[in-house]
Design a protein around this motif. Sequence first.
Motif, PDB file in Angstrom:
ATOM      1  N   ALA A  65       0.826  -1.216   0.000  1.00  0.00           N
ATOM      2  CA  ALA A  65       0.000   0.000   0.000  1.00  0.00           C
ATOM      3  C   ALA A  65       0.857   1.261   0.000  1.00  0.00           C
ATOM      4  CB  ALA A  65      -0.918  -0.006   1.216  1.00  0.00           C
ATOM      5  N   PHE A  66       1.840   1.332   0.878  1.00  0.00           N
ATOM      6  CA  PHE A  66       2.599   2.572   1.002  1.00  0.00           C
ATOM      7  C   PHE A  66       3.535   2.805  -0.184  1.00  0.00           C
ATOM      8  CE2 PHE A  66       1.466   2.232   5.582  1.00  0.00           C
ATOM      9  CZ  PHE A  66       0.850   3.463   5.692  1.00  0.00           C
ATOM     10  N   ALA A  69       1.347   3.813  -3.056  1.00  0.00           N
ATOM     11  CA  ALA A  69       0.884   5.205  -2.909  1.00  0.00           C
ATOM     12  C   ALA A  69       1.985   6.183  -3.309  1.00  0.00           C
ATOM     13  CB  ALA A  69       0.452   5.459  -1.472  1.00  0.00           C
ATOM     14  N   GLY A  72       2.220   6.298  -6.959  1.00  0.00           N
ATOM     15  CA  GLY A  72       1.085   7.048  -7.492  1.00  0.00           C
ATOM     16  C   GLY A  72       1.306   8.547  -7.422  1.00  0.00           C
ATOM     17  N   HIS A  78      -2.464  10.061  -8.029  1.00  0.00           N
ATOM     18  CA  HIS A  78      -3.093   9.923  -6.719  1.00  0.00           C
ATOM     19  C   HIS A  78      -4.522  10.449  -6.782  1.00  0.00           C
ATOM     20  CE1 HIS A  78      -2.410  14.236  -6.164  1.00  0.00           C
ATOM     21  NE2 HIS A  78      -1.222  13.996  -6.682  1.00  0.00           N
ATOM     22  N   CYS A 144       7.445   5.683   2.657  1.00  0.00           N
ATOM     23  CA  CYS A 144       6.423   6.359   1.862  1.00  0.00           C
ATOM     24  C   CYS A 144       6.469   7.862   2.094  1.00  0.00           C
ATOM     25  CB  CYS A 144       5.045   5.803   2.199  1.00  0.00           C
ATOM     26  SG  CYS A 144       3.695   6.600   1.291  1.00  0.00           S
TER      27      CYS A 144
END
Length: 175
Positions: A65-66, A69, A72, A78, A144
Amino acid sequence: MSNSPLLRRVERALDAIRALCMLVAGLALAVLIVSFGWLVFGRDVLNATPTWVEQLALLLICYIAFLGAAAGVREDSHIGVTLFRDMLPPQGRKIAMILVDVGLAIFGAVMLVAGITLMRFGWDTKLPMLNIPETFRTLAITSCGALVMLFAGLRGLQRCLSFASWAPDTEIEGV
């Protein structure tokens, strides 16, 4: 925006970092899938459920996930509500896009600082079943934050430096 040799090298480096983020996240996803396959095999065939799979899955999900992200943010894909920004005249759009980059960079810096604090705090706490420091989970948050700060901060700086010649309409999809 500008096509200076330095800027091209920085862009290539940032793209390589983004690709590395996606590679690590992809490998983590592959390990996640294999570990759940082992969980099912162990539970249903061996009648011995591997209890460590759940904790490993939680750890891997953090990285997937991180890092995803952060990638992104680099790709400028994002989640964002652009309705009001797109209604602004070109100069206002430029300013809004720079403000978004600055806000993301500040958010990344807060994540970085908070992540470092969590890493320090969690070093003596072990993840159950994995017997590794909790710090390995919070490293995903810290990484992240650093990457978001880097990606958004440099994009905002680049947009500021090329403000006069930059055309935001070329960056807005669907307009």
